[in-house]
Design a protein around this motif. Structure first.
Motif, short mmCIF file in Angstrom:
data_model
loop_
_atom_site.label_atom_id
_atom_site.label_comp_id
_atom_site.label_asym_id
_atom_site.label_seq_id
_atom_site.Cartn_x
_atom_site.Cartn_y
_atom_site.Cartn_z
N VAL A 236 0.84 -1.20 0.00
CA VAL A 236 0.00 0.00 0.00
C VAL A 236 0.88 1.25 0.00
N GLU B 214 0.85 4.01 -2.93
CA GLU B 214 0.57 5.43 -2.64
C GLU B 214 1.71 6.32 -3.10
N THR C 160 -7.29 -3.94 2.98
CA THR C 160 -6.83 -2.55 3.16
C THR C 160 -7.85 -1.54 2.67
N LEU D 23 -7.89 -0.01 -0.11
CA LEU D 23 -7.36 0.87 -1.14
C LEU D 23 -7.75 0.33 -2.52
N ALA E 189 -5.02 -1.49 -4.34
CA ALA E 189 -4.64 -2.71 -3.62
C ALA E 189 -5.66 -3.81 -3.89
#
Length: 246
Positions: A19, A23, A72, A74, A77
């Motif tokens: 992650v 990012e 997560t 995200l 992800a």
């Protein structure tokens, strides 16, 4: 800590590191670009599918990591989770958990075509999801059909003829993300072989002829039918089917 707990903890640590990597690769410009295509970027970093596929290739298949990545939340992800999971280890509970949390068309389409269509329950869940009410769950059903029509080369025509009945039944759903998936499934089924092409064309013609009887669903039904007929009757598709000799 038992072996299972240790594997889960290790996967969680690896997922957190991935992650952070995602990012760091993200950008506001890419997030804005995603948004222009109707992608939900509320929890997205702004990383291209090209980059995600490159990372997935490094990682290989890893079921525990996939579960940790999905957890997560995200956006990217979760895309990565669908790319690295082992289809043989994906069960019904996981498929149901994931499909219920789809919140963007791209995540739905990528997960169904990278993972769900390869699982032992692909045909069963596709049929079930096509009858669901939530938009992305229903889209997942038709997206899985579209993916199976391309990927599963050894399957016979029977299952796909049954899928055409679901297309006929749901063609009146006017929600954009559903009707586009219905057309996608219909077109992909009709490009498998000449027999299915004829069946898909007949299905589209039936939908078009009966559109008015659907009331509020008439406009969507006409769109689905015409969108499919344009491609299925094209010279390009005809030549492709002839070349296959099917």
């Amino acid at each position: 800590m038992d072996a299972g707990g240790g594997a889960h903890a290790a996967a969680t640590v690896r997922a957190a590191a991935l992650v952070a990597r995602i990012e760091a690769l993200g950008s506001e410009a890419d997030r804005a670009g995603m948004a222009r295509y109707g992608i939900n970027v509320e929890r997205a970093a702004g990383v291209s599918m090209y980059e995600l596929r490159r990372i997935a290739k490094e990682l290989g298949r890893d079921h525990e990591l996939a579960l940790a990545l999905w957890a997560t939340g995200l956006h990217e992800a979760r895309h990565l989770a669908g790319m690295v999971d082992d289809p043989a280890l994906v069960g019904e509970a996981q498929m149901e958990d994931w499909v219920r949390t789809f919140d963007s068309w791209d995540l739905c389409d990528q997960t169904t075509s990278n993972l769900f269509d390869r699982t032992p329950l692909a045909y069963v869940k596709a049929r079930e999801w096509c009858g669901r009410e939530p938009e992305f769950e229903k889209r997942a059903g038709f997206a899985t059909i579209a993916a199976l029509a391309v990927r599963d080369k050894s399957a016979g025509d029977k299952a796909f003829l049954e899928f055409l009945e679901l297309v006929r039944r749901e063609a009146g759903d006017g929600r954009d993300y559903v009707k586009k998936a219905v057309s996608w499934a219909l077109r992909n089924v009709g490009k498998r072989d000449r027999a299915l092409n004829a069946a898909a064309v007949a299905c589209a013609e039936d939908i078009l002829a009966g559109a008015e009887a659907r009331g509020e669903g008439a406009r969507s039904a006409r769109w689905v039918a015409r969108d499919a007929l344009r491609e299925l009757g094209s010279e390009k598709v005809r030549r492709r089917l002839e070349a296959r000799g099917r």
